[in-house]
Design a protein around this motif. Structure first.
Motif, PDB file in Angstrom:
ATOM      1  N   PRO A 128     -20.070  61.439   8.304  1.00  0.00           N
ATOM      2  CA  PRO A 128     -20.534  62.286   7.200  1.00  0.00           C
ATOM      3  C   PRO A 128     -20.084  61.793   5.821  1.00  0.00           C
ATOM      4  O   PRO A 128     -20.809  61.949   4.839  1.00  0.00           O
ATOM      5  N   LEU A 129     -18.899  61.193   5.747  1.00  0.00           N
ATOM      6  CA  LEU A 129     -18.442  60.640   4.476  1.00  0.00           C
ATOM      7  C   LEU A 129     -19.402  59.546   4.003  1.00  0.00           C
ATOM      8  O   LEU A 129     -19.822  59.523   2.848  1.00  0.00           O
ATOM      9  N   ALA A 130     -19.769  58.640   4.910  1.00  0.00           N
ATOM     10  CA  ALA A 130     -20.707  57.572   4.557  1.00  0.00           C
ATOM     11  C   ALA A 130     -22.056  58.146   4.146  1.00  0.00           C
ATOM     12  O   ALA A 130     -22.670  57.691   3.166  1.00  0.00           O
ATOM     13  N   LEU A 131     -22.522  59.169   4.859  1.00  0.00           N
ATOM     14  CA  LEU A 131     -23.818  59.771   4.545  1.00  0.00           C
ATOM     15  C   LEU A 131     -23.780  60.530   3.220  1.00  0.00           C
ATOM     16  O   LEU A 131     -24.756  60.513   2.463  1.00  0.00           O
ATOM     17  N   ALA A 132     -22.659  61.187   2.931  1.00  0.00           N
ATOM     18  CA  ALA A 132     -22.510  61.877   1.645  1.00  0.00           C
ATOM     19  C   ALA A 132     -22.520  60.863   0.505  1.00  0.00           C
ATOM     20  O   ALA A 132     -23.159  61.082  -0.527  1.00  0.00           O
ATOM     21  N   ASP A 133     -21.808  59.755   0.679  1.00  0.00           N
ATOM     22  CA  ASP A 133     -21.794  58.707  -0.345  1.00  0.00           C
ATOM     23  C   ASP A 133     -23.193  58.139  -0.588  1.00  0.00           C
ATOM     24  O   ASP A 133     -23.506  57.709  -1.700  1.00  0.00           O
ATOM     25  N   ALA A 157     -12.487  63.105   2.738  1.00  0.00           N
ATOM     26  CA  ALA A 157     -11.460  62.352   2.012  1.00  0.00           C
ATOM     27  C   ALA A 157     -11.992  60.956   1.678  1.00  0.00           C
ATOM     28  O   ALA A 157     -12.515  60.259   2.548  1.00  0.00           O
ATOM     29  N   GLY A 158     -11.915  60.582   0.418  1.00  0.00           N
ATOM     30  CA  GLY A 158     -12.379  59.272  -0.024  1.00  0.00           C
ATOM     31  C   GLY A 158     -13.783  59.280  -0.589  1.00  0.00           C
ATOM     32  O   GLY A 158     -14.339  58.209  -0.870  1.00  0.00           O
ATOM     33  N   LEU A 159     -14.372  60.447  -0.767  1.00  0.00           N
ATOM     34  CA  LEU A 159     -15.715  60.539  -1.339  1.00  0.00           C
ATOM     35  C   LEU A 159     -15.733  59.809  -2.676  1.00  0.00           C
ATOM     36  O   LEU A 159     -14.868  60.004  -3.520  1.00  0.00           O
ATOM     37  N   ARG A 160     -16.722  58.937  -2.863  1.00  0.00           N
ATOM     38  CA  ARG A 160     -16.757  58.095  -4.070  1.00  0.00           C
ATOM     39  C   ARG A 160     -17.081  58.867  -5.340  1.00  0.00           C
ATOM     40  O   ARG A 160     -16.534  58.580  -6.398  1.00  0.00           O
ATOM     41  N   GLU A 161     -17.997  59.821  -5.246  1.00  0.00           N
ATOM     42  CA  GLU A 161     -18.375  60.580  -6.436  1.00  0.00           C
ATOM     43  C   GLU A 161     -18.413  62.064  -6.115  1.00  0.00           C
ATOM     44  O   GLU A 161     -18.736  62.458  -4.998  1.00  0.00           O
ATOM     45  N   ARG A 162     -18.136  62.841  -7.115  1.00  0.00           N
ATOM     46  CA  ARG A 162     -18.169  64.291  -6.992  1.00  0.00           C
ATOM     47  C   ARG A 162     -19.595  64.746  -6.691  1.00  0.00           C
ATOM     48  O   ARG A 162     -20.564  64.232  -7.266  1.00  0.00           O
ATOM     49  N   ILE A 163     -19.720  65.719  -5.801  1.00  0.00           N
ATOM     50  CA  ILE A 163     -21.017  66.313  -5.469  1.00  0.00           C
ATOM     51  C   ILE A 163     -20.931  67.797  -5.783  1.00  0.00           C
ATOM     52  O   ILE A 163     -20.123  68.507  -5.186  1.00  0.00           O
TER      53      ILE A 163
END
Length: 189
Positions: A128-133, A157-163
């Motif tokens: 999910p982190l990769a998909l969110a990014d 944890a580690g999300l590149r940009e705020r959503i």
């Protein structure tokens, strides 16, 4: 286009470890069963796929194990019968009504989203982190447990940009847990 929903249990301090929240109860299992039944297919990383398979795959004899409560069986049947797509570079194959996704993750998931149907569901932590990014998650659904775990992997944890998200719905459980569903504000029209 069918939406991709990220669904997971999470503690108040953001832990996503499956053993640190409240134990499942009849109400929460009925909720997750309904969510599982709404999905056309599940999208899972290797770790989540193997963990779910070890717990919820129907045994070869066809009978559910003795440890399973009767109110857990509808969830077990829903996840056991669900179509699954597995993202893994280490698995040689997947056979629990599943197939491996190959190639570029973004393109592969976008292709799945473009197929007809009601929606896709993703669980776990890393995928999910990769998909969110990549901006591919259309809804975030969290069952927030009234627990402070103090350990374990944390939500995104580690999300590149705020959503930025907007609340779509919420539901309170007798246990004190709260199911919340959000959509990215950029996806609202």
């Amino acid at each position: 286009m069918r939406p991709l929903t990220y669904s997971i249990n999470v503690t108040l301090d953001g832990s996503c470890h499956h053993e640190v929240g409240l134990p499942p109860d009849e109400e929460s299992m009925a909720y997750w069963t309904a969510e599982m039944q709404r999905a056309d297919a599940l999208l899972l990383g290797r770790v989540t796929y193997e963990m779910m398979e070890s717990a919820w795959r129907r045994p070869p004899g066809g009978e559910w194990p003795d440890w399973m409560e009767t109110w857990e069986i509808p969830f077990a049947e829903a996840i056991d019968g669900a179509k699954k797509y597995v993202v893994s570079s280490t698995l040689g194959g997947a056979d629990w009504n599943a197939e491996l996704l190959h190639g570029d993750l973004g393109r592969a998931v976008q292709h799945l989203k473009e197929q007809p149907g009601e929606g896709l569901w993703v669980g776990g932590v890393t995928l999910p982190l990769a998909l969110a990014d990549l901006g591919l998650i259309d809804e975030y659904e969290f069952v927030v447990q009234p627990v402070l775990a103090g350990r374990g992997p944390t939500l995104l944890a580690g999300l590149r940009e705020r959503i930025e998200l907007e609340l779509v719905s919420r539901r309170e459980f007798r246990s004190g847990a709260i199911a919340v569903r959000y959509r990215p504000t950029s996806a609202l029209g």
